[in-house]
Design an enzyme around this catalytic site. Structure first.
Site, short mmCIF file in Angstrom:
data_model
loop_
_atom_site.label_atom_id
_atom_site.label_comp_id
_atom_site.label_asym_id
_atom_site.label_seq_id
_atom_site.Cartn_x
_atom_site.Cartn_y
_atom_site.Cartn_z
N LYS A 66 0.83 -1.22 0.00
CA LYS A 66 0.00 0.00 0.00
C LYS A 66 0.87 1.27 0.00
O LYS A 66 2.10 1.20 0.20
CB LYS A 66 -0.95 -0.05 1.20
CG LYS A 66 -1.94 -1.24 1.13
CD LYS A 66 -2.95 -1.21 2.27
CE LYS A 66 -3.91 -2.38 2.18
NZ LYS A 66 -4.98 -2.33 3.22
N TYR A 88 -12.06 -2.24 -4.23
CA TYR A 88 -12.65 -2.45 -2.90
C TYR A 88 -14.18 -2.45 -2.93
O TYR A 88 -14.82 -2.23 -1.90
CB TYR A 88 -12.13 -1.39 -1.93
CG TYR A 88 -10.75 -1.71 -1.36
CD1 TYR A 88 -10.54 -2.86 -0.59
CD2 TYR A 88 -9.68 -0.86 -1.57
CE1 TYR A 88 -9.29 -3.14 -0.06
CE2 TYR A 88 -8.42 -1.14 -1.03
CZ TYR A 88 -8.24 -2.29 -0.29
OH TYR A 88 -7.01 -2.57 0.25
N ASN A 114 -2.23 -0.08 6.70
CA ASN A 114 -1.70 -1.32 7.28
C ASN A 114 -0.82 -2.10 6.31
O ASN A 114 -0.71 -3.32 6.39
CB ASN A 114 -2.84 -2.16 7.86
CG ASN A 114 -3.85 -2.57 6.81
OD1 ASN A 114 -3.71 -2.26 5.64
ND2 ASN A 114 -4.88 -3.29 7.24
N HIS A 142 -2.21 -5.71 1.35
CA HIS A 142 -3.48 -6.40 1.06
C HIS A 142 -3.14 -7.82 0.64
O HIS A 142 -2.17 -8.04 -0.07
CB HIS A 142 -4.23 -5.72 -0.09
CG HIS A 142 -5.37 -6.57 -0.61
ND1 HIS A 142 -6.62 -6.54 -0.05
CD2 HIS A 142 -5.41 -7.53 -1.59
CE1 HIS A 142 -7.39 -7.44 -0.68
NE2 HIS A 142 -6.67 -8.04 -1.61
N GLU A 194 -9.28 -10.80 -8.15
CA GLU A 194 -8.37 -9.69 -7.84
C GLU A 194 -7.13 -9.73 -8.74
O GLU A 194 -6.63 -8.69 -9.17
CB GLU A 194 -7.98 -9.73 -6.37
CG GLU A 194 -9.13 -9.37 -5.44
CD GLU A 194 -8.78 -9.51 -3.97
OE1 GLU A 194 -9.69 -9.29 -3.13
OE2 GLU A 194 -7.62 -9.81 -3.62
P1 ADP Z 1 -7.94 -7.16 5.40
O1 ADP Z 1 -7.09 -6.21 4.57
O2 ADP Z 1 -7.19 -7.64 6.62
O3 ADP Z 1 -8.52 -8.29 4.60
P2 ADP Z 1 -10.59 -5.96 5.35
O4 ADP Z 1 -10.79 -6.70 4.05
O5 ADP Z 1 -11.62 -6.16 6.41
O6 ADP Z 1 -9.15 -6.30 5.98
O7 ADP Z 1 -10.49 -4.40 5.07
C1 ADP Z 1 -9.86 -3.92 3.92
C2 ADP Z 1 -8.96 -2.76 4.31
O8 ADP Z 1 -9.77 -1.69 4.79
C3 ADP Z 1 -7.98 -3.02 5.47
O9 ADP Z 1 -6.80 -3.68 5.06
C4 ADP Z 1 -7.71 -1.63 5.97
O10 ADP Z 1 -6.79 -0.94 5.13
C5 ADP Z 1 -9.09 -0.98 5.82
N1 ADP Z 1 -9.89 -1.09 7.06
C6 ADP Z 1 -10.48 -2.21 7.56
N2 ADP Z 1 -11.14 -1.93 8.69
C7 ADP Z 1 -10.98 -0.60 8.93
C8 ADP Z 1 -11.41 0.30 9.93
N3 ADP Z 1 -12.18 -0.13 10.95
N4 ADP Z 1 -11.04 1.59 9.84
C9 ADP Z 1 -10.28 2.05 8.80
N5 ADP Z 1 -9.83 1.24 7.80
C10 ADP Z 1 -10.17 -0.06 7.86
MG MG Z 2 -9.82 -8.17 2.97
#
Ligand code: ADP
Ligand code: MG
Length: 140
Positions: A11, A51, A114, A117, A128
């Site tokens: 990211k 997304y 974070n 992905h 994807e």
């Molecule tokens: P992951 O990436 O672990 O699969 P998700 O698919 O649930 O997580 O969410 C997609 C992305 O959205 C996350 O990697 C993160 O960047 C963002 N995200 C998820 N939950 C939150 C939140 N509560 N607040 C802000 N950003 C979030």
């Molecule tokens: Mg996810």
């Protein structure tokens, strides 16, 4: 053991801090092979398309905005059980909950920024990967 492909994205918080190589080393140390890779700067529409499954979530707008703040590195990873393996080394979505040694524990800035992905199922991995890569760009 099944050889799988998964989509990884490094990211914008990663490219901003020049951490692409450090994260690629963690991926390769885990036994995953980077069989396609490109750096690109997503448009808002491209981020929203990627997304789309999260369109109803409260964080969707902020997430799509964040994903356009700088370049990303999209990758296809190959390996035994690559989908679950990559999710394991990524760590929990919220770095505060991520296990020691995981990418997010070590590098993530916040639950949003974070660092990585990774696809969460075989079905999502296939769609994807095809969102970012043509067949000719994947060299296993
Ligand atoms: P992951 O990436 O672990 O699969 P998700 O698919 O649930 O997580 O969410 C997609 C992305 O959205 C996350 O990697 C993160 O960047 C963002 N995200 C998820 N939950 C939150 C939140 N509560 N607040 C802000 N950003 C979030
Ligand atoms: Mg996810």
């Amino acid at each position: 053991m099944t050889v799988q492909h998964t989509l990884s994205i490094l990211k914008p918080d990663v490219t901003r801090r020049n951490l692409t190589g450090k994260i690629n080393a963690k991926i390769e140390d885990a036994g995953l092979r980077i069989i396609a890779q490109k750096r690109l700067w997503l448009t808002r529409a491209q981020a929203e398309g990627f997304y789309a499954v999260h369109a109803e979530r409260s964080f969707f707008g902020d997430l799509c905005e964040f994903m356009t703040t700088g370049p990303v590195v999209a990758q296809v990873l190959e390996g035994n059980d690559a989908i679950a393996k990559y999710r394991e080394i990524m760590g929990a979505t919220n770095p505060a909950n991520a296990a020691e040694g995981t990418i997010r524990k070590e590098f993530a800035e916040s639950i949003e920024a974070n660092s990585v992905h990774g696809s969460d199922s075989a079905e999502n991995a296939a769609s994807e990967i095809s969102y970012f890569f043509s067949r000719m760009e994947i060299v296993g």
